[in-house]
Design a protein around this motif. Sequence first.
Motif, PDB file in Angstrom:
ATOM      1  N   GLU A  53       0.970  -1.236  -0.112  1.00 32.73           N
ATOM      2  CA  GLU A  53       0.155  -0.127   0.053  1.00 32.73           C
ATOM      3  C   GLU A  53       0.975   1.166   0.136  1.00 32.73           C
ATOM      4  OE1 GLU A  53      -2.894   1.678   3.507  1.00 32.73           O
ATOM      5  OE2 GLU A  53      -3.625  -0.096   2.580  1.00 32.73           O
ATOM      6  N   THR A  54       1.998   1.104   0.381  1.00 29.66           N
ATOM      7  CA  THR A  54       2.892   2.319   0.616  1.00 29.66           C
ATOM      8  C   THR A  54       3.916   2.705  -0.523  1.00 29.66           C
ATOM      9  OG1 THR A  54       3.226   1.540   2.743  1.00 29.66           O
ATOM     10  CG2 THR A  54       4.892   3.002   2.347  1.00 29.66           C
ATOM     11  N   LEU A  55       4.553   1.535  -1.405  1.00 27.84           N
ATOM     12  CA  LEU A  55       5.347   1.718  -2.565  1.00 27.84           C
ATOM     13  C   LEU A  55       4.550   2.065  -3.823  1.00 27.84           C
ATOM     14  CD1 LEU A  55       7.946  -1.129  -1.666  1.00 27.84           C
ATOM     15  CD2 LEU A  55       8.206   1.457  -1.076  1.00 27.84           C
ATOM     16  N   GLU A  56       5.153   2.998  -4.569  1.00 28.21           N
ATOM     17  CA  GLU A  56       4.656   3.190  -5.923  1.00 28.21           C
ATOM     18  C   GLU A  56       5.375   2.255  -6.653  1.00 28.21           C
ATOM     19  OE1 GLU A  56       2.529   5.438  -6.689  1.00 28.21           O
ATOM     20  OE2 GLU A  56       2.203   6.326  -4.589  1.00 28.21           O
ATOM     21  N   ALA A  57       4.822   1.965  -8.090  1.00 28.79           N
ATOM     22  CA  ALA A  57       5.470   1.105  -9.086  1.00 28.79           C
ATOM     23  C   ALA A  57       6.914   1.443  -9.319  1.00 28.79           C
ATOM     24  CB  ALA A  57       4.446   1.192 -10.334  1.00 28.79           C
ATOM     25  N   GLU A  58       7.258   2.788  -9.399  1.00 35.50           N
ATOM     26  CA  GLU A  58       8.602   3.158  -9.573  1.00 35.50           C
ATOM     27  C   GLU A  58       9.544   2.847  -8.467  1.00 35.50           C
ATOM     28  OE1 GLU A  58       6.313   6.049  -9.113  1.00 35.50           O
ATOM     29  OE2 GLU A  58       5.903   5.619 -11.505  1.00 35.50           O
ATOM     30  N   ASP A  59       9.069   2.691  -7.504  1.00 31.76           N
ATOM     31  CA  ASP A  59      10.023   2.213  -6.246  1.00 31.76           C
ATOM     32  C   ASP A  59      10.239   0.771  -6.423  1.00 31.76           C
ATOM     33  OD1 ASP A  59       9.746   4.786  -4.961  1.00 31.76           O
ATOM     34  OD2 ASP A  59       7.789   4.086  -3.946  1.00 31.76           O
ATOM     35  N   ILE A  60       9.236  -0.155  -6.600  1.00 33.95           N
ATOM     36  CA  ILE A  60       9.274  -1.659  -6.883  1.00 33.95           C
ATOM     37  C   ILE A  60      10.334  -1.711  -7.900  1.00 33.95           C
ATOM     38  CG2 ILE A  60       8.216  -3.562  -7.372  1.00 33.95           C
ATOM     39  CD1 ILE A  60       5.671  -2.356  -5.817  1.00 33.95           C
ATOM     40  N   ASP A  61       9.998  -0.965  -9.160  1.00 36.73           N
ATOM     41  CA  ASP A  61      10.897  -1.299  -9.901  1.00 36.73           C
ATOM     42  C   ASP A  61      12.380  -0.734  -9.691  1.00 36.73           C
ATOM     43  OD1 ASP A  61       8.885  -2.079 -11.821  1.00 36.73           O
ATOM     44  OD2 ASP A  61       8.656   0.033 -12.856  1.00 36.73           O
ATOM     45  N   ASP A  62      12.824   0.144  -8.869  1.00 36.34           N
ATOM     46  CA  ASP A  62      13.903   0.378  -8.428  1.00 36.34           C
ATOM     47  C   ASP A  62      14.536  -0.559  -7.317  1.00 36.34           C
ATOM     48  OD1 ASP A  62      13.983   2.616 -10.180  1.00 36.34           O
ATOM     49  OD2 ASP A  62      13.568   3.984  -8.547  1.00 36.34           O
ATOM     50  N   GLY A  63      13.961  -1.539  -6.899  1.00 36.42           N
ATOM     51  CA  GLY A  63      14.301  -2.636  -6.148  1.00 36.42           C
ATOM     52  C   GLY A  63      13.987  -2.402  -4.550  1.00 36.42           C
ATOM     53  N   TYR A  64      13.033  -1.538  -4.332  1.00 31.94           N
ATOM     54  CA  TYR A  64      12.599  -1.138  -3.062  1.00 31.94           C
ATOM     55  C   TYR A  64      11.560  -2.187  -2.876  1.00 31.94           C
ATOM     56  CZ  TYR A  64      15.561   2.720  -2.976  1.00 31.94           C
ATOM     57  OH  TYR A  64      16.449   3.604  -2.981  1.00 31.94           O
ATOM     58  N   ILE A  65      11.274  -2.695  -1.583  1.00 33.64           N
ATOM     59  CA  ILE A  65      10.163  -3.697  -1.070  1.00 33.64           C
ATOM     60  C   ILE A  65       9.910  -3.444   0.473  1.00 33.64           C
ATOM     61  CG2 ILE A  65      11.143  -5.706  -2.472  1.00 33.64           C
ATOM     62  CD1 ILE A  65      12.611  -6.657   0.050  1.00 33.64           C
ATOM     63  N   LEU A  66       8.835  -3.853   0.679  1.00 36.24           N
ATOM     64  CA  LEU A  66       8.620  -3.901   2.116  1.00 36.24           C
ATOM     65  C   LEU A  66       9.118  -5.038   2.757  1.00 36.24           C
ATOM     66  CD1 LEU A  66       4.694  -2.329   1.905  1.00 36.24           C
ATOM     67  CD2 LEU A  66       6.921  -1.095   2.419  1.00 36.24           C
ATOM     68  N   GLY A  67       9.858  -4.998   3.729  1.00 33.59           N
ATOM     69  CA  GLY A  67      10.389  -6.353   4.333  1.00 33.59           C
ATOM     70  C   GLY A  67       9.455  -7.153   5.066  1.00 33.59           C
ATOM     71  N   CYS A  68       8.352  -6.596   5.343  1.00 38.33           N
ATOM     72  CA  CYS A  68       7.489  -7.466   6.010  1.00 38.33           C
ATOM     73  C   CYS A  68       6.614  -8.241   5.043  1.00 38.33           C
ATOM     74  CB  CYS A  68       6.393  -6.680   7.005  1.00 38.33           C
ATOM     75  SG  CYS A  68       5.360  -5.394   6.121  1.00 38.33           S
ATOM     76  N   GLN A  69       6.377  -7.841   3.833  1.00 35.12           N
ATOM     77  CA  GLN A  69       5.224  -8.159   2.752  1.00 35.12           C
ATOM     78  C   GLN A  69       5.912  -9.149   1.948  1.00 35.12           C
ATOM     79  OE1 GLN A  69       2.100  -8.096   3.154  1.00 35.12           O
ATOM     80  NE2 GLN A  69       2.642  -7.258   5.145  1.00 35.12           N
ATOM     81  N   ALA A  70       7.486  -9.136   1.811  1.00 35.30           N
ATOM     82  CA  ALA A  70       8.145  -9.845   0.607  1.00 35.30           C
ATOM     83  C   ALA A  70       8.411 -11.018   1.146  1.00 35.30           C
ATOM     84  CB  ALA A  70       9.453  -8.922   0.462  1.00 35.30           C
ATOM     85  N   ARG A  71       8.541 -12.005   0.176  1.00 40.26           N
ATOM     86  CA  ARG A  71       8.937 -13.650   0.435  1.00 40.26           C
ATOM     87  C   ARG A  71      10.117 -13.886  -0.500  1.00 40.26           C
ATOM     88  NH1 ARG A  71       6.643 -12.232   4.431  1.00 40.26           N
ATOM     89  NH2 ARG A  71       4.648 -12.896   4.992  1.00 40.26           N
ATOM     90  N   ALA A  72      11.026 -14.476   0.003  1.00 39.77           N
ATOM     91  CA  ALA A  72      11.964 -14.813  -0.517  1.00 39.77           C
ATOM     92  C   ALA A  72      11.541 -15.693  -1.903  1.00 39.77           C
ATOM     93  CB  ALA A  72      13.181 -15.527   0.058  1.00 39.77           C
ATOM     94  N   ALA A  73      12.494 -15.631  -3.093  1.00 38.02           N
ATOM     95  CA  ALA A  73      12.035 -16.307  -4.357  1.00 38.02           C
ATOM     96  C   ALA A  73      13.145 -16.833  -4.902  1.00 38.02           C
ATOM     97  CB  ALA A  73      11.499 -15.337  -5.231  1.00 38.02           C
ATOM     98  N   SER A  74      14.372 -16.789  -4.161  1.00 39.97           N
ATOM     99  CA  SER A  74      15.856 -17.125  -4.312  1.00 39.97           C
ATOM    100  C   SER A  74      16.335 -17.621  -3.208  1.00 39.97           C
ATOM    101  CB  SER A  74      16.543 -16.209  -5.360  1.00 39.97           C
ATOM    102  OG  SER A  74      16.896 -15.032  -4.564  1.00 39.97           O
ATOM    103  N   GLU A  75      17.354 -18.754  -3.290  1.00 39.42           N
ATOM    104  CA  GLU A  75      18.150 -18.936  -2.303  1.00 39.42           C
ATOM    105  C   GLU A  75      18.722 -18.003  -1.563  1.00 39.42           C
ATOM    106  OE1 GLU A  75      20.389 -22.617  -2.803  1.00 39.42           O
ATOM    107  OE2 GLU A  75      18.899 -23.348  -3.929  1.00 39.42           O
ATOM    108  N   ARG A  76      19.199 -16.971  -2.068  1.00 37.00           N
ATOM    109  CA  ARG A  76      20.071 -16.111  -1.353  1.00 37.00           C
ATOM    110  C   ARG A  76      19.512 -14.607  -1.702  1.00 37.00           C
ATOM    111  NH1 ARG A  76      24.532 -12.727  -3.034  1.00 37.00           N
ATOM    112  NH2 ARG A  76      25.925 -12.221  -1.320  1.00 37.00           N
ATOM    113  N   VAL A  77      19.121 -13.608  -0.600  1.00 41.41           N
ATOM    114  CA  VAL A  77      18.593 -12.347  -0.716  1.00 41.41           C
ATOM    115  C   VAL A  77      19.529 -11.534  -0.015  1.00 41.41           C
ATOM    116  CG1 VAL A  77      16.725 -10.748  -0.550  1.00 41.41           C
ATOM    117  CG2 VAL A  77      16.363 -13.295  -1.170  1.00 41.41           C
TER     118      VAL A  77
END
Length: 81
Positions: A53-77
């Motif tokens: 609800e907080t991030l804009e599409a540009e923020d997400i495109d720039d690699g920003y995430i909400l740590g509480c709502q993101a889930r790992a999709a690779s073995e290393r993050v």
Amino acid sequence: MAINVSPTPPEAPRSAVLRRTIASPRTAAVREGACGSCVCRVLDGKVDIAFSETLEAEDIDDGYILGCQARAASERVVIEF
């Protein structure tokens, strides 16, 4: 500050940080995805974002995430607060 974590998919990067007992700068943050206090940037690896609800599409495109709502999709993050 960059923190290298290896979350077990689909674990949230923030959970992996807390599991390693590294105090993230925002450990007392609300976990609902609305306050934005856990905003961080993915430096390496992939995550899936459940809700933002907080991030804009540009923020997400720039690699920003909400740590509480993101889930790992690779073995290393690697995230930066």
